[in-house]
Design a protein around this motif. Structure first.
Motif, PDB file in Angstrom:
ATOM      1  N   GLY A  65       0.816  -1.209   0.000  1.00 15.82           N
ATOM      2  CA  GLY A  65       0.000   0.000   0.000  1.00 15.82           C
ATOM      3  C   GLY A  65       0.847   1.255   0.000  1.00 15.82           C
ATOM      4  N   ASP A 120       0.995   3.785  -3.068  1.00 16.20           N
ATOM      5  CA  ASP A 120       0.310   4.989  -2.593  1.00 16.20           C
ATOM      6  C   ASP A 120      -1.207   4.765  -2.548  1.00 16.20           C
ATOM      7  OD1 ASP A 120       0.075   7.537  -1.600  1.00 16.20           O
ATOM      8  OD2 ASP A 120       0.098   8.517  -3.568  1.00 16.20           O
ATOM      9  N   MET A 121      -1.597   3.645  -1.910  1.00 13.79           N
ATOM     10  CA  MET A 121      -3.015   3.299  -1.765  1.00 13.79           C
ATOM     11  C   MET A 121      -3.333   3.182  -0.272  1.00 13.79           C
ATOM     12  SD  MET A 121      -3.543   0.477  -4.813  1.00 13.79           S
ATOM     13  CE  MET A 121      -5.300   0.353  -4.444  1.00 13.79           C
TER      14      MET A 121
END
Length: 221
Positions: free
Chosen positions: A130, A134-135
């Motif tokens: 993640g 960039d989640m």
């Protein structure tokens, strides 16, 4: 993670967070994969459930861990793409062997605890992914899985009278061989038969069934 690293325009310009995420996702994912395969083999009866008894077990684990960390140190320095891929490949290999060896060094009776550890590892690998992609949602879900798996591992270790560090570190601190004087058991054994058990169950007001209680009390392996 390695695919993401290969697709960057300039590997030397990646920030430390991105590099750390790639490295952690690779290492944790590799340990989880090989460890899960060994745990499945032991629980399914395809592999011997007894722990691997190697005299240099802890030294092997320490060496593999040091090699993995060394590769990570090079990666965090932001090397050229070729050097970075070589170190990632090395970390992938050594961590995979480490996951296999640590899980193989633990007996089949402890595999349920090992599975919760590996479940926690998978969550932290997802958390690293993640950060890498960039989640935030993936990071949050991974952190939840990792924390819940770690909490369940602690609860199971307490219930089964196991040392959580020895389980996580592949039996570190426990004897790697079965040599020595056998334990002497004292006390009087209580025997029963089918008719007595049926009578006790029929007359009981309540019955509590605790799976694994005998193993836990006997510290069975």
């Amino acid at each position: 993670a390695i695919g993401d690293y290969m697709n960057v325009t300039n590997a030397t310009e990646l920030d430390k967070v991105h590099l750390a995420s790639i490295y952690l996702a690779t290492v944790i994912g590799s340990v989880t994969t090989t460890g899960s395969l060994v745990a499945f083999g032991k629980l399914d009866g395809r592999l011997d459930s007894s722990p691997m008894k190697h005299a240099a077990r802890d030294q092997i684990n320490a060496g593999l861990g040091a090699a993995t960390l060394g590769a990570g140190a090079v990666i965090m320095g932001g090397p050229e793409l070729g050097t970075g891929l070589g170190c990632l490949g090395g970390a992938l290999t050594t961590s995979g062997i480490l996951g296999w060896h640590m899980t193989a060094s633990i007996g089949g009776a402890d595999m349920p605890v090992v599975i919760t550890v590996l479940n926690s590892y998978s969550g932290w690998a997802l958390c690293a992914e993640g950060f890498m992609l960039d989640m935030p949602v993936m990071t949050t879900v991974g952190a939840l899985i990792g924390c819940s798996g770690a909490a369940l591992t602690k609860i199971m270790c307490d219930a089964m009278n196991r040392d959580i560090l020895s389980v996580i570190l592949g039996g570190y601190g426990t004897k790697s061989s079965g040599k020595g004087v056998a334990m002497q058991f004292e006390g009087e054994a209580t025997t029963t038969n089918v008719d007595s058990v049926v009578s006790l169950l029929a007359e009981a007001q309540s019955v509590i069934i605790v799976p694994g209680y005998g193993f836990a009390v006997a510290k069975g392996q």
